[in-house]
Write an enzyme that holds these catalytic residues in place. Structure first.
Site, PDB file in Angstrom:
ATOM      1  N   CYS A   2      33.868  43.084  40.965  1.00 46.41           N
ATOM      2  CA  CYS A   2      32.723  43.961  40.791  1.00 46.41           C
ATOM      3  C   CYS A   2      33.242  45.182  40.054  1.00 46.41           C
ATOM      4  O   CYS A   2      34.442  45.345  39.861  1.00 46.41           O
ATOM      5  CB  CYS A   2      32.187  44.406  42.148  1.00 46.41           C
ATOM      6  SG  CYS A   2      31.748  43.018  43.208  1.00 46.41           S
ATOM      7  N   ARG A  27      32.799  42.820  34.561  1.00 50.17           N
ATOM      8  CA  ARG A  27      33.436  42.488  35.829  1.00 50.17           C
ATOM      9  C   ARG A  27      32.505  41.719  36.771  1.00 50.17           C
ATOM     10  O   ARG A  27      32.940  41.189  37.794  1.00 50.17           O
ATOM     11  CB  ARG A  27      33.895  43.766  36.542  1.00 50.17           C
ATOM     12  CG  ARG A  27      34.856  44.588  35.729  1.00 50.17           C
ATOM     13  CD  ARG A  27      35.259  45.817  36.489  1.00 50.17           C
ATOM     14  NE  ARG A  27      35.964  45.468  37.695  1.00 50.17           N
ATOM     15  CZ  ARG A  27      37.252  45.186  37.771  1.00 50.17           C
ATOM     16  NH1 ARG A  27      37.988  45.231  36.679  1.00 50.17           N
ATOM     17  NH2 ARG A  27      37.818  44.866  38.901  1.00 50.17           N
ATOM     18  N   TRP A  75      29.610  40.891  41.362  1.00 52.15           N
ATOM     19  CA  TRP A  75      29.855  39.466  41.164  1.00 52.15           C
ATOM     20  C   TRP A  75      30.016  38.923  42.582  1.00 52.15           C
ATOM     21  O   TRP A  75      31.003  39.215  43.259  1.00 52.15           O
ATOM     22  CB  TRP A  75      31.118  39.252  40.345  1.00 52.15           C
ATOM     23  CG  TRP A  75      31.392  37.833  39.990  1.00 52.15           C
ATOM     24  CD1 TRP A  75      30.837  37.118  38.966  1.00 52.15           C
ATOM     25  CD2 TRP A  75      32.320  36.946  40.635  1.00 52.15           C
ATOM     26  NE1 TRP A  75      31.349  35.855  38.949  1.00 52.15           N
ATOM     27  CE2 TRP A  75      32.257  35.706  39.959  1.00 52.15           C
ATOM     28  CE3 TRP A  75      33.183  37.068  41.719  1.00 52.15           C
ATOM     29  CZ2 TRP A  75      33.027  34.615  40.324  1.00 52.15           C
ATOM     30  CZ3 TRP A  75      33.950  35.981  42.095  1.00 52.15           C
ATOM     31  CH2 TRP A  75      33.861  34.769  41.386  1.00 52.15           C
ATOM     32  N   ASN A 100      34.750  46.917  45.530  1.00 50.68           N
ATOM     33  CA  ASN A 100      35.176  45.778  44.717  1.00 50.68           C
ATOM     34  C   ASN A 100      36.334  45.125  45.449  1.00 50.68           C
ATOM     35  O   ASN A 100      37.308  45.810  45.768  1.00 50.68           O
ATOM     36  CB  ASN A 100      35.626  46.272  43.330  1.00 50.68           C
ATOM     37  CG  ASN A 100      36.397  45.212  42.577  1.00 50.68           C
ATOM     38  OD1 ASN A 100      36.090  44.032  42.671  1.00 50.68           O
ATOM     39  ND2 ASN A 100      37.414  45.622  41.823  1.00 50.68           N
ATOM     40  N   GLY A 101      36.221  43.828  45.731  1.00 50.33           N
ATOM     41  CA  GLY A 101      37.322  43.154  46.408  1.00 50.33           C
ATOM     42  C   GLY A 101      36.805  42.233  47.495  1.00 50.33           C
ATOM     43  O   GLY A 101      35.604  41.948  47.571  1.00 50.33           O
ATOM     44  N   LYS A 486      36.141  26.692  26.025  1.00 55.00           N
ATOM     45  CA  LYS A 486      35.142  27.553  25.358  1.00 55.00           C
ATOM     46  C   LYS A 486      33.764  26.906  25.417  1.00 55.00           C
ATOM     47  O   LYS A 486      32.774  27.558  25.708  1.00 55.00           O
ATOM     48  CB  LYS A 486      35.508  27.825  23.888  1.00 55.00           C
ATOM     49  CG  LYS A 486      36.670  28.731  23.628  1.00 55.00           C
ATOM     50  CD  LYS A 486      36.429  30.205  23.859  1.00 55.00           C
ATOM     51  CE  LYS A 486      36.731  30.660  25.243  1.00 55.00           C
ATOM     52  NZ  LYS A 486      38.030  30.868  25.706  1.00 55.00           N
ATOM     53  N   GLU A 489      32.388  26.990  29.012  1.00 52.11           N
ATOM     54  CA  GLU A 489      32.065  28.333  29.493  1.00 52.11           C
ATOM     55  C   GLU A 489      30.721  28.834  28.978  1.00 52.11           C
ATOM     56  O   GLU A 489      29.950  29.421  29.727  1.00 52.11           O
ATOM     57  CB  GLU A 489      33.132  29.344  29.013  1.00 52.11           C
ATOM     58  CG  GLU A 489      34.394  29.339  29.802  1.00 52.11           C
ATOM     59  CD  GLU A 489      35.402  30.340  29.251  1.00 52.11           C
ATOM     60  OE1 GLU A 489      35.947  31.122  30.027  1.00 52.11           O
ATOM     61  OE2 GLU A 489      35.655  30.344  28.015  1.00 52.11           O
ATOM     62  N   HIS A 505      44.211   5.517  28.454  1.00 50.25           N
ATOM     63  CA  HIS A 505      44.492   5.440  29.887  1.00 50.25           C
ATOM     64  C   HIS A 505      43.316   5.897  30.738  1.00 50.25           C
ATOM     65  O   HIS A 505      43.506   6.347  31.865  1.00 50.25           O
ATOM     66  CB  HIS A 505      45.748   6.252  30.217  1.00 50.25           C
ATOM     67  CG  HIS A 505      46.974   5.736  29.540  1.00 50.25           C
ATOM     68  ND1 HIS A 505      47.572   4.552  29.878  1.00 50.25           N
ATOM     69  CD2 HIS A 505      47.684   6.228  28.492  1.00 50.25           C
ATOM     70  CE1 HIS A 505      48.609   4.341  29.081  1.00 50.25           C
ATOM     71  NE2 HIS A 505      48.697   5.352  28.232  1.00 50.25           N
ATOM     72  N   LYS A 604      34.581  38.454  33.504  1.00 44.69           N
ATOM     73  CA  LYS A 604      35.667  38.647  32.547  1.00 44.69           C
ATOM     74  C   LYS A 604      37.015  38.802  33.250  1.00 44.69           C
ATOM     75  O   LYS A 604      38.042  38.340  32.770  1.00 44.69           O
ATOM     76  CB  LYS A 604      35.362  39.900  31.723  1.00 44.69           C
ATOM     77  CG  LYS A 604      36.386  40.250  30.682  1.00 44.69           C
ATOM     78  CD  LYS A 604      36.122  39.482  29.430  1.00 44.69           C
ATOM     79  CE  LYS A 604      37.205  39.633  28.395  1.00 44.69           C
ATOM     80  NZ  LYS A 604      37.427  38.350  27.710  1.00 44.69           N
TER      81      LYS A 604
END
Ligand code: G6P
Length: 609
Positions: A2, A27, A75, A100-101, A486, A489, A505, A604
């Protein structure tokens, strides 16, 4: 992960809090909120979605003139991204927190607090900190002491900011495992997750370390340790421009950053190479002495940075240096044996990825001889905690999908390969050749970027597909992995990369007309083998896209599209071939209409486990 921003000022703080949140959106961006404090108490606004949604939710509240406040962009980790779980959290109308955490012992703390009569309004671990501070506050009557007592009980990672209506001109912050800086402005003092958040108001900062607290008020800043002792900290002046992260003429940051690669690579090389050699001392004053003793390389990284490490493994081993590469989260969670005289290399755009930081700590504890980081954030924790440092000069990277950070990491790694292996198998002729190729690299990238229109046309082949297979051999295998990442995402197409030799294989069973196959063709002894793979796909009705150089001589036949990238020497080929794969993913995402710069569920900088 965050982002947090907190401010005490003699001016209204809402504009700078909103500006700071926008710059921290990388973030996390699933919900956001702000709590402003004046003589009437707190005014809190929270909303699900982006900062733009928060601004809409503020309505006329955007004109609020409070001169103290805290703000957050989230987030989600504990609890879904709902308005109720959004920060700031408030208790008894008196105390507000942003965090944040992740608090690992939240469950046991929560049980104790419930017994003590606390009622929880959200599903977050953050609310546990809030109530614990409240409990301590009632005993001490001092916010700083209450936060200090609380953080001693926390296990996990946190960067927190708290403000109380009983002490309205003071904000208390604390950090362990999540980044935090303090900004020193003309009108006030600020706390944020990174410097970029505060560049509109200051370029002068104190960096807060783990297990430190900070108090900001109208008069100044006090940093202290967990014992309450004042800690002196020098001022760091950032030379970043507030506008460096602006979008300019581009539609998306990712596109801007793809096009900035010519300059970013040139900037990363500047001052690091002479006419025929890589300069010494560019990794730190002691680099030569350390590289002479080095007998093995261990690279650790996550995500895109990990793919850069995989390319470097081929380079190191080519010139006689043993090299292992591992994903940081794996490295940190297993027992390992580190050979004598190993140089541990961490790769990271942000320098704050929690798994990479933890892996570095573990490797140090396991007795690794020396540590080096290749990083894009000069003020980051990784830079501060590594013995040797090499900055990629990519500039701020905002798009969640990494582009210019990756190519500049590859350039940096190639300089490292030369610097280390010249004490082993690399000859002066090899070094001269590599330096010559590196010098030409910016103009080759520039030429490659001109293929955008052609690649945009090819992107139309993908937009309606659900899966894609990427193939590569040698150093192009990690590039195929990066191309697949890429695409995944930003376009949400399921993409997988295989070493081309593995095709038979397993993955060949999946190939049909609905599964496009993208091959990155090296112009070396592996090319003939890749040509056989192309035939294998074609024979099964698969549609193939082959990125090749002009020496490759692959025939354009039905179902096979050849994209000729021009003349590219093998040593720099992985860097050059990355560019069309980035553009391909970008244009597929554009057609699909996804949020290119902020893809769903991602962030990010991953500062939580
Ligand atoms: C996140 C980002 C990726 C990045 C990875 C590692 O997943 O979305 O783009 O490659 O973290 O980040 P780092 O900052 O350590 O390179």
């Amino acid at each position: 992960m965050c982002g947090i921003v907190c401010a005490i000022s003699n001016q209204p703080v809402l504009p700078l809090l909103i500006e700071g949140l926008k710059r921290l959106e990388y973030r996390g961006y699933d919900s956001a909120g702000v709590a402003l404090l004046d003589e009437d108490g707190f005014e809190r606004t929270r909303s699900v979605g982006r900062i733009a949604d928060l601004v809409a939710a503020l309505g006329t509240g955007i004109n609020n003139t409070s001169t103290a406040g805290i703000a957050h962009t989230r987030w989600a980790t504990h609890g879904a991204p709902t308005r109720n779980n959004a920060h700031p959290h408030l208790t008894t109308g008196k105390l507000a927190i942003v965090h944040n955490g992740i608090i690992e012992n939240h469950q046991s703390l929560r049980e104790g607090l419930i017994k003590a009569g606390y009622h929880f309004e959200s599903e977050t671990d953050t609310e546990v900190i809030l109530h614990e501070v409240d409990r301590q506050y009632q005993q001490t009557g001092n916010l700083y002491e209450a936060v200090r007592a609380t953080v001693k009980r926390l296990k996990g990672a946190y960067a927190i900011g708290l403000i109380s209506s009983d002490e309205p001109r003071r904000i208390v912050g604390a950090r362990s495992g999540s980044p935090m800086v303090v900004g020193l402005g003309e009108d006030g003092h600020y706390i944020a997750s990174d410097m970029a958040a505060l560049l509109s108001v200051t370029h002068d900062f104190h960096i807060i370390n783990d297990d430190e607290l900070v108090e900001i008020d109208d008069d100044g800043v006090r940093i202290s340790n967990l014992d309450g002792e004042t800690v002196e900290r020098e001022i760091f002046t950032s030379d970043q421009h507030a506008g460096a992260a602006d979008l300019g003429e581009y539609r998306h940051y990712m596109l801007k950053e793809i096009h900035e690669q010519t300059q970013a690579v040139a900037d990363t090389l500047e001052g690091r190479i002479a006419a025929q050699q890589v300069l010494t001392g560019i990794f730190g004053a002691q680099d030569e002495a350390i590289f002479k003793q080095t007998r093995a390389i261990q690279i650790i990284a996550c995500g895109t940075s990990y793919h850069a490490g995989l390319v470097a493994q081929y380079w190191f081993e080519k010139y006689g240096m043993a090299c292992r590469v591992e994903i940081a989260s794996e490295f940190r969670s297993r027992k390992h044996t580190i050979a004598d005289n190993t140089l541990l290399v961490t790769l990271s755009q942000s320098g704050e990825t929690i798994d990479t930081l933890a892996a570095l700590k573990i490797a140090r504890e396991a007795g690794v001889a020396h540590t080096l980081t290749i990083c894009n954030a000069p003020e980051s924790t990784l830079v501060r905690e590594s013995e040797l440092v090499f900055m990629t000069h990519a500039g701020p990277e905002i798009g969640v999908a990494s582009t210019k950070a990756f190519t500049t990491q590859l350039v940096s790694l190639l300089l490292l390969v030369v610097s280390v292996t010249r004490h082993h198998r690399l000859t002066q002729a090899d070094e001269t050749k590599i330096v010559k190729e590196l010098r030409e690299l910016p103009s080759i990238i520039d030429e490659t970027l001109k293929r955008e229109e052609e690649i945009a046309r090819l992107a139309t082949l993908f937009a309606d597909k659900e899966h894609a297979l990427f193939l590569g051999r040698g150093t192009q295998y990690p590039i195929a992995m990066e191309g697949a990442l890429k695409l995944k995402e930003i376009s949400y197409i399921h993409a997988e990369a295989y070493a081309a030799g593995e095709l038979k294989h397993g993955p060949l069973a999946l190939v049909d007309e609905k599964m496009p196959v993208i091959a990155v063709a090296p112009n070396n002894r592996l090319l003939e083998k890749l040509k056989s793979n192309i035939e294998e796909v074609r024979a099964r009705g698969g549609h193939m896209l082959v990125f090749a150089d002009d020496q490759a001589r692959i025939d354009q036949t039905a179902g096979v599209e050849i994209i000729n990238i021009g003349r590219v020497d093998n040593i720099i080929a992985p860097i050059v071939f990355t560019i069309p794969l980035q553009m391909l993913a970008y244009h597929v995402a554009l057609i699909k209409g996804t949020d290119v710069d902020k893809p769903r569920n991602l962030a990010k900088s991953v500062t939580v486990e």
